[in-house]
Design a protein around this motif. Structure first.
Motif, PDB file in Angstrom:
ATOM      1  N   PHE A  88      -1.470  -6.995 -10.303  1.00 52.36           N
ATOM      2  CA  PHE A  88      -2.666  -6.202 -10.015  1.00 52.36           C
ATOM      3  C   PHE A  88      -2.378  -4.709 -10.148  1.00 52.36           C
ATOM      4  O   PHE A  88      -3.209  -3.952 -10.661  1.00 52.36           O
TER       5      PHE A  88
ATOM      6  N   ALA B 216      -5.848  -0.271  -7.748  1.00 46.59           N
ATOM      7  CA  ALA B 216      -4.665  -0.690  -8.498  1.00 46.59           C
ATOM      8  C   ALA B 216      -3.921   0.516  -9.062  1.00 46.59           C
ATOM      9  O   ALA B 216      -2.684   0.532  -9.101  1.00 46.59           O
TER      10      ALA B 216
ATOM     11  N   PHE C  65      -2.987 -11.688  -7.845  1.00 44.61           N
ATOM     12  CA  PHE C  65      -3.878 -10.964  -8.752  1.00 44.61           C
ATOM     13  C   PHE C  65      -5.332 -11.404  -8.598  1.00 44.61           C
ATOM     14  O   PHE C  65      -6.228 -10.570  -8.453  1.00 44.61           O
TER      15      PHE C  65
ATOM     16  N   SER D 277      -4.619  -7.979  -2.266  1.00 45.44           N
ATOM     17  CA  SER D 277      -3.563  -8.001  -3.288  1.00 45.44           C
ATOM     18  C   SER D 277      -2.277  -8.665  -2.799  1.00 45.44           C
ATOM     19  O   SER D 277      -1.450  -9.084  -3.613  1.00 45.44           O
TER      20      SER D 277
ATOM     21  N   SER E  24       3.405  -5.877  -8.584  1.00 45.82           N
ATOM     22  CA  SER E  24       2.448  -6.967  -8.780  1.00 45.82           C
ATOM     23  C   SER E  24       1.676  -6.788 -10.085  1.00 45.82           C
ATOM     24  O   SER E  24       1.587  -5.693 -10.654  1.00 45.82           O
TER      25      SER E  24
ATOM     26  N   ALA F 122      -7.092 -10.348  -5.387  1.00 45.68           N
ATOM     27  CA  ALA F 122      -7.312  -8.900  -5.384  1.00 45.68           C
ATOM     28  C   ALA F 122      -8.488  -8.510  -6.266  1.00 45.68           C
ATOM     29  O   ALA F 122      -9.199  -7.536  -5.976  1.00 45.68           O
TER      30      ALA F 122
ATOM     31  N   VAL G 111      -0.953  -1.795  -2.221  1.00 46.44           N
ATOM     32  CA  VAL G 111      -0.822  -2.781  -3.287  1.00 46.44           C
ATOM     33  C   VAL G 111       0.662  -2.913  -3.632  1.00 46.44           C
ATOM     34  O   VAL G 111       1.328  -1.893  -3.855  1.00 46.44           O
TER      35      VAL G 111
END
Length: 352
Positions: free
Chosen positions: A185, A264, A122, A118, A183, A125, A179
């Protein structure tokens, strides 16, 4: 003396021919009761879990006022979404007459790989766990379909292999990959629409696609045919080996995707997750009406089976007063009852 002709005698109408009905009783279709019995047995096998689920929900709503709140419903469905994605792939594998014991370790590996990748964005990941976990599923399918090895042995070996790879990546669990919170993700796991998280929507979309795949495509019909009899499917010219390879690959892909979604949501790749998840997935599939011997099953039944297990877990761990260890006892009890019921229903369908 005039002779007169005798008056004509009216002839009686000829008797109407009627089919023999056994002493004048109305004829009945001999196969109707048998066909009705088979339909009832098939309906109970496929949708009986939905009746149980609704019963548990209704009873729990009366006993525990906090059970039917919107917040609790969201929590149950979010937790169920990850197991549901894994169980979707397991359903297809079991319908072919196989088993996949590696999904728990592959789920955990997918989460760690997603968290690790990640930092590059995106797509890395999301794609990294899909590629690696899909390759593990493909290996399972190749060894089962092409090498003729037993699914139990093959997937047990990849269970250990995936868990070992996970430990190697994380330095025996000492390293936890995070993570980035802002982000895209992380938004995939933590975002929502109308209060329902993206993992729920992803799981529902996958189940819709899986249902269409099984019921409306030639590939889906081939899956059922392979599970019914691999030898017969081969004689019919169906691609038995390719079908098995594809379903195991799908199982690996879906387990990796579920792990990525969970990473996530948690914003990290947790190494201790997924232990025993393969047993939960198998339980949900079997409780949902899919036969362990293969050849019969439904996607909707698996969804109801997942929700039933999660509702039980929610009642025991969060709302009820029982210890969490009772969850396995109750789930195991449900599984035994369902397997016995399936055996009885299958026998009823053969004899009616």
């Amino acid at each position: 003396m005039n002779e007169t002709s005798p008056a004509p005698v009216a002839s009686a109408p000829a008797p109407r021919k009627t089919p023999a009905t056994g002493g004048g009783k109305p004829a009945t279709t001999a196969g109707a009761p048998a066909a009705t019995g088979r339909r009832i047995a098939e309906l109970l096998q496929r949708q009986g879990v939905l009746v149980v689920l609704l019963t548990v929900v209704i009873v729990a709503s009366f006993i525990y006022p906090s059970f039917h709140t919107l917040d609790n419903a969201r929590g149950v469905t979010v937790q169920a979404s990850f197991l549901a994605v894994v169980a979707l792939g397991m359903t297809m594998v079991i319908i072919t007459g196989g088993i996949d014991l590696s999904v728990g370790s592959v789920f955990a590996l997918g989460g760690v790989l997603a968290a690790w990748a990640s930092q590059w964005g995106f797509l890395p990941a999301l794609l990294t766990p899909l590629v690696v976990c899909g390759a593990i599923g493909l290996l399972n399918g190749f060894l089962v379909a092409r090498a003729g090895m037993a699914p139990f042995i093959v997937t047990l070996a990849t269970l250990l292999g995936a868990r070992g790879l996970l430990l190697a990546i994380t330095d025996e669990g000492a390293t936890t990959y995070l993570v980035p919170k802002d982000s895209a993700f992380a938004e995939l796991g933590q975002g929502s629409i109308w209060g329902f998280g993206y993992p729920i929507l992803v799981a529902l979309a996958l189940f819709g696609a899986g249902g269409l795949l099984l019921q409306r495509t030639s590939f889906g019909q081939t899956i059922f045919a392979v599970g019914g009899s691999s030898d017969a499917a081969t004689l019919m010219g169906l691609p038995v080996a390719r079908t098995k390879m594809l379903v195991y690959t799908l199982s690996g892909l879906l387990a990796g995707l579920a792990g990525a979604l969970n990473a996530a949501r948690l914003s990290s790749g947790v190494t201790i997750l997924g232990v025993g998840m393969e047993l939960d997935a198998i339980s949900a599939v079997v409780i949902g009406g899919t036969l362990l011997i293969g050849g019969a099953g439904s996607i909707s039944g698996t969804l109801w089976g997942v929700l039933l297990l999660q509702v039980i877990q929610n009642l025991i761990n969060q709302i009820g007063t029982l210890n969490s260890s009772y969850q396995s006892v109750v789930s195991g009890g449900f599984l035994i009852v369902v397997v016995v019921a399936q055996r009885y229903l299958a026998r009823s369908r053969r004899t009616t």
